[in-house]
Design an enzyme around this catalytic site. Structure first.
Site, PDB file in Angstrom:
ATOM      1  N   SER A 159      39.497  40.568  46.211  1.00 18.81           N
ATOM      2  CA  SER A 159      38.791  41.682  45.573  1.00 18.81           C
ATOM      3  C   SER A 159      39.722  42.332  44.550  1.00 18.81           C
ATOM      4  O   SER A 159      40.122  41.680  43.603  1.00 18.81           O
ATOM      5  CB  SER A 159      38.314  42.682  46.639  1.00 18.81           C
ATOM      6  N   HIS A 214      35.055  39.713  44.537  1.00 16.37           N
ATOM      7  CA  HIS A 214      34.140  40.839  44.361  1.00 16.37           C
ATOM      8  C   HIS A 214      34.087  41.189  42.878  1.00 16.37           C
ATOM      9  O   HIS A 214      35.079  41.625  42.294  1.00 16.37           O
ATOM     10  CB  HIS A 214      34.614  42.048  45.160  1.00 16.37           C
ATOM     11  N   ASP A 274      36.602  42.798  54.062  1.00 18.62           N
ATOM     12  CA  ASP A 274      35.753  41.625  53.882  1.00 18.62           C
ATOM     13  C   ASP A 274      36.601  40.364  54.027  1.00 18.62           C
ATOM     14  O   ASP A 274      37.697  40.287  53.479  1.00 18.62           O
ATOM     15  CB  ASP A 274      35.089  41.658  52.506  1.00 18.62           C
TER      16      ASP A 274
END
Length: 377
Positions: free
Chosen positions: A196, A223, A319
């Site tokens: 991310s 992301h 995540d």
């Protein structure tokens, strides 16, 4: 002492809005604003802010030029704001190349479920990069357009084609100090990487070091907004020996090809080893992230089991932890980027603290470690 923030934007409305959000967090303080890149360069030198938020499109001097000037003379963590357009995506990637650490869409409510979440998102992004001066880089040279010349594209295409030919010459895969690493002896059929915040730079560092004959497919989950992933995949493809593409529904996985999950969707694997394909689905509104590392990792565990080499790189949140847990239960290998080399030590910390990752690696050596593990070094 509060973190000092300089807000840079040519819109008085946006300057006021961003300043109000930042000042509502007690650990942050907007010390001044600037209306263009030239003013930002001057105030960065004079005021020595801890963080700068920077628009891209401004008069007098644009945000990308300002980032280069600031990084060359008074390096400071910079959070970019950009439009959710293809051109905005390309400009944002240019800003990251120039040394900015992170970015948000200018309409950051578009990636949040409500106003409170949007406020928290901006505050967290500023806080997360505030202490990351160790990651500040000298600016990259301005990128010409198009990103890759026709000759370079032809050369890469020929090299990729040669790698799939029985007569293709195997390129050199020598890496420095590779003897420090020892291959586990496991056999792999898939590499999976999730990341991310800080991921675009991290992925570029890793993927550009992989040879054209990398032995199996790579799935990438970053992301990123929907309009950004195509531009990011295109940029990586122009820089790497391996092929990099934005994943499409029905893509058959091929060795030496990296598939970037499209923003705003979920990427899953279907089929069986040797004949696996990608499924790109909406995934519903219940998921916090689209794309979500957990979703892709979980489906990889079901299809490939212990034949997955997986990594969690820099990023905010957790995540990837549950997907990595599923991979570990299936016997797969999970590595995490170490804290020192992360822009944000969130996602890697989550898998490390849970005892899921088996190795914590500095970013600069992840590609080297991969090559040793898959037998190319």
């Amino acid at each position: 002492m509060a973190i000092k923030v300089l807000v840079v934007d040519d819109s008085s409305f946006f300057r006021r809005r961003v300043s109000e959000i930042i000042n509502s967090e007690s650990r942050l303080e907007v010390i001044d604003v600037a209306v263009n890149g030239k003013e930002a360069v001057e105030k960065a030198a004079r005021l020595k802010p801890d963080v700068i938020t920077m628009d891209i499109e401004m008069p007098v001097m644009d945000g990308i030029s300002a980032v280069r000037e600031i990084m060359a003379n008074n390096p400071v963590p910079i959070l970019m704001f950009s439009s959710l357009t293809h051109d905005g995506a390309k400009a944002t990637l240019d800003a990251l190349d120039a040394g900015a650490l992170d970015f948000l869409p200018k309409k950051f409510e578009d990636i949040a479920r409500n106003r409170d979440e949007a406020v928290t998102l901006l505050q967290q992004r500023v806080l997360s990069i505030a202490s990351k001066k160790m990651f500040l880089r000298r600016p990259a040279a301005p990128r010409p357009a198009p990103t890759t010349s026709i000759a370079a594209s032809s050369s890469l295409s020929q090299e990729r084609a040669a790698a799939t030919s029985p007569l293709g010459n195997r390129p050199s895969t020598a890496v420095s100090a590779a003897t420090r690493f020892k291959a586990s002896g496991k056999k792999y059929q898939l590499t999976a990487i999730g990341t991310s915040t800080g991921g675009p730079v991290a992925l570029q560092k890793i993927l550009t070091k992989l040879p054209v004959n990398y032995p199996h497919p790579i799935v990438l989950i970053q992301h990123m907004p929907a309009t950004f992933t195509a531009a990011f995949a295109s940029r990586l493809n122009s820089l790497c020996k391996i092929e990099v593409k934005e994943a499409e529904d029905g893509d058959m996985l091929r060795p030496g090809v990296a598939y970037l999950a499209p923003g705003g969707k979920q990427m899953m694997l279907d089929g069986r080893p040797g004949a696996a394909r990608l499924r790109i689905i909406d995934g519903g509104d219940r998921m916090n992230y689209k794309p979500c590392v957990d979703v892709t990792f979980g489906s990889a565990a079901k299809i490939f089991g212990d034949k997955v080499l997986s990594m969690i790189l820099t990023g905010m949140g957790a995540d990837g932890r549950e997907g990595a847990r599923m991979l570990k239960q299936a016997g797969a290998t999970i590595w995490a980027q170490d804290e020192e080399s992360c822009v944000v030590y969130g996602m890697p910390q989550a898998v490390a603290k849970a005892g899921i990752s088996t190795e914590d690696l500095p970013l600069e050596r992840i590609a080297e470690r991969m090559l040793v593990e898959v037998g190319l070094a």
